[in-house]
Design a protein around this motif. Structure first.
Motif, PDB file in Angstrom:
ATOM      1  N   LEU A  75       0.771  -1.243   0.000  1.00  0.00           N
ATOM      2  CA  LEU A  75       0.000   0.000   0.000  1.00  0.00           C
ATOM      3  C   LEU A  75       0.803   1.295   0.000  1.00  0.00           C
ATOM      4  N   ILE A  76       2.053   1.240   0.389  1.00  0.00           N
ATOM      5  CA  ILE A  76       2.835   2.460   0.573  1.00  0.00           C
ATOM      6  C   ILE A  76       3.849   2.604  -0.560  1.00  0.00           C
ATOM      7  N   PRO A  77       3.881   3.748  -1.236  1.00  0.00           N
ATOM      8  CA  PRO A  77       4.902   3.938  -2.273  1.00  0.00           C
ATOM      9  C   PRO A  77       6.249   4.299  -1.645  1.00  0.00           C
ATOM     10  N   GLU A  78       7.314   3.883  -2.301  1.00  0.00           N
ATOM     11  CA  GLU A  78       8.649   4.243  -1.827  1.00  0.00           C
ATOM     12  C   GLU A  78       8.923   5.689  -2.203  1.00  0.00           C
ATOM     13  N   VAL A  79       9.318   6.482  -1.220  1.00  0.00           N
ATOM     14  CA  VAL A  79       9.606   7.898  -1.426  1.00  0.00           C
ATOM     15  C   VAL A  79      11.116   8.070  -1.407  1.00  0.00           C
ATOM     16  N   ARG A  80      11.627   8.691  -2.429  1.00  0.00           N
ATOM     17  CA  ARG A  80      13.065   8.949  -2.546  1.00  0.00           C
ATOM     18  C   ARG A  80      13.381  10.343  -2.008  1.00  0.00           C
ATOM     19  N   VAL A  81      14.526  10.456  -1.361  1.00  0.00           N
ATOM     20  CA  VAL A  81      14.987  11.746  -0.876  1.00  0.00           C
ATOM     21  C   VAL A  81      15.430  12.560  -2.093  1.00  0.00           C
ATOM     22  N   LYS A  82      14.873  13.757  -2.217  1.00  0.00           N
ATOM     23  CA  LYS A  82      15.196  14.656  -3.337  1.00  0.00           C
ATOM     24  C   LYS A  82      15.435  16.047  -2.785  1.00  0.00           C
ATOM     25  N   ASP A  83      16.053  16.888  -3.614  1.00  0.00           N
ATOM     26  CA  ASP A  83      16.205  18.270  -3.179  1.00  0.00           C
ATOM     27  C   ASP A  83      14.919  19.043  -3.491  1.00  0.00           C
ATOM     28  N   LEU A  84      14.756  20.146  -2.812  1.00  0.00           N
ATOM     29  CA  LEU A  84      13.507  20.909  -2.878  1.00  0.00           C
ATOM     30  C   LEU A  84      13.190  21.368  -4.303  1.00  0.00           C
ATOM     31  N   ALA A  85      14.185  21.807  -5.040  1.00  0.00           N
ATOM     32  CA  ALA A  85      13.935  22.292  -6.405  1.00  0.00           C
ATOM     33  C   ALA A  85      13.343  21.187  -7.281  1.00  0.00           C
ATOM     34  N   ASN A  86      13.886  19.977  -7.193  1.00  0.00           N
ATOM     35  CA  ASN A  86      13.353  18.866  -7.991  1.00  0.00           C
ATOM     36  C   ASN A  86      11.925  18.532  -7.594  1.00  0.00           C
ATOM     37  N   ILE A  87      11.657  18.540  -6.305  1.00  0.00           N
ATOM     38  CA  ILE A  87      10.306  18.239  -5.824  1.00  0.00           C
ATOM     39  C   ILE A  87       9.308  19.242  -6.396  1.00  0.00           C
ATOM     40  N   VAL A  88       9.633  20.521  -6.284  1.00  0.00           N
ATOM     41  CA  VAL A  88       8.715  21.570  -6.729  1.00  0.00           C
ATOM     42  C   VAL A  88       8.528  21.530  -8.242  1.00  0.00           C
ATOM     43  N   LEU A  89       9.609  21.338  -8.986  1.00  0.00           N
ATOM     44  CA  LEU A  89       9.485  21.288 -10.450  1.00  0.00           C
ATOM     45  C   LEU A  89       8.642  20.104 -10.903  1.00  0.00           C
ATOM     46  N   GLU A  90       8.847  18.939 -10.289  1.00  0.00           N
ATOM     47  CA  GLU A  90       8.030  17.770 -10.638  1.00  0.00           C
ATOM     48  C   GLU A  90       6.564  18.021 -10.308  1.00  0.00           C
ATOM     49  N   MET A  91       6.319  18.626  -9.146  1.00  0.00           N
ATOM     50  CA  MET A  91       4.948  18.903  -8.732  1.00  0.00           C
ATOM     51  C   MET A  91       4.276  19.888  -9.686  1.00  0.00           C
ATOM     52  N   LEU A  92       4.957  20.966 -10.024  1.00  0.00           N
ATOM     53  CA  LEU A  92       4.380  21.966 -10.928  1.00  0.00           C
ATOM     54  C   LEU A  92       4.135  21.398 -12.316  1.00  0.00           C
ATOM     55  N   SER A  93       5.043  20.591 -12.790  1.00  0.00           N
ATOM     56  CA  SER A  93       4.863  19.961 -14.100  1.00  0.00           C
ATOM     57  C   SER A  93       3.605  19.099 -14.119  1.00  0.00           C
ATOM     58  N   THR A  94       3.438  18.300 -13.075  1.00  0.00           N
ATOM     59  CA  THR A  94       2.265  17.434 -13.007  1.00  0.00           C
ATOM     60  C   THR A  94       0.991  18.249 -12.834  1.00  0.00           C
ATOM     61  N   LEU A  95       1.036  19.289 -12.020  1.00  0.00           N
ATOM     62  CA  LEU A  95      -0.143  20.144 -11.842  1.00  0.00           C
ATOM     63  C   LEU A  95      -0.537  20.811 -13.156  1.00  0.00           C
ATOM     64  N   ASN A  96       0.447  21.258 -13.925  1.00  0.00           N
ATOM     65  CA  ASN A  96       0.138  21.862 -15.234  1.00  0.00           C
ATOM     66  C   ASN A  96      -0.546  20.860 -16.149  1.00  0.00           C
ATOM     67  N   THR A  97      -0.071  19.628 -16.157  1.00  0.00           N
ATOM     68  CA  THR A  97      -0.679  18.588 -16.978  1.00  0.00           C
ATOM     69  C   THR A  97      -2.104  18.305 -16.503  1.00  0.00           C
ATOM     70  N   LEU A  98      -2.290  18.212 -15.197  1.00  0.00           N
ATOM     71  CA  LEU A  98      -3.623  17.946 -14.654  1.00  0.00           C
ATOM     72  C   LEU A  98      -4.595  19.080 -14.947  1.00  0.00           C
ATOM     73  N   ASP A  99      -4.079  20.297 -14.928  1.00  0.00           N
ATOM     74  CA  ASP A  99      -4.945  21.433 -15.207  1.00  0.00           C
ATOM     75  C   ASP A  99      -5.590  21.268 -16.578  1.00  0.00           C
ATOM     76  N   LYS A 100      -4.821  20.757 -17.525  1.00  0.00           N
ATOM     77  CA  LYS A 100      -5.334  20.533 -18.875  1.00  0.00           C
ATOM     78  C   LYS A 100      -6.315  19.349 -18.923  1.00  0.00           C
ATOM     79  N   GLU A 101      -6.167  18.398 -18.019  1.00  0.00           N
ATOM     80  CA  GLU A 101      -6.969  17.177 -18.054  1.00  0.00           C
ATOM     81  C   GLU A 101      -8.191  17.209 -17.144  1.00  0.00           C
TER      82      GLU A 101
END
Length: 164
Positions: A75-101
């Protein structure tokens, strides 16, 4: 991984602790028990919590859940340690895609039924939502790590959140 050990050994080594010193800090976990865990004996959840706190490595909890707990493995996904910039960029990219969908998601779900011709689009949108969830989990881990390292405090975050 640490030579001759596992992630628990690596985290202890990274914290600069001997088994004896770790045992003193962990209080109720003996040096012998730490040795057994580091050689492959499965730790108990409360031991992992203590080690994560003592070694300032909150990711040990996610590791335990995703690698050693049968329920977590399902049930639990493995979470990798990342730096803040990568986390935010991945999140914004996905949010932009979702906004369109989002309109497509409304179309698919408005009637309460997902038909066969909607499965593909629904699955893609569901994956985007999983991506957002992983980004949120990564951000939470990033914050817990900063708190463990003394760079942030829970109280300061709570106060900022209440004032925001």
């Amino acid at each position: 991984m640490a030579k001759d050990g596992n992630i628990y050994r690596k985290c202890r080594d990274d914290a600069g602790l001997t088994r004896d010193k770790a045992s003193e800090l962990l209080e109720w976990i003996s040096a012998d028990r730490i040795d057994r865990i580091e050689r492959g004996t499965a730790p108990h959840p409360d031991e992992v919590l203590q080690m994560a706190h003592c070694y300032k490595r909150p990711e040990l909890c996610n590791y335990y859940c995703t690698h050693e707990c049968r329920i977590g493995q399902e049930l639990i996904p493995e979470v990798r340690v990342k730096d803040l910039a990568n986390i935010v960029l991945e999140m914004l990219s996905t949010l932009n895609t979702l906004d369109k969908e989002k309109n497509r998601l409304i179309e698919i779900t408005a009637d309460g039924t997902i038909t066969e011709d909607e499965y593909h689009d629904f699955a893609l949108i569901q994956q985007r939502l999983e991506d957002i969830s992983m980004s949120v989990d990564s951000l939470k881990l990033w914050v817990r790590t900063r708190i463990a390292e003394g760079e942030m405090t829970k109280d300061a975050l709570k106060t900022a959140g209440q004032n925001g």
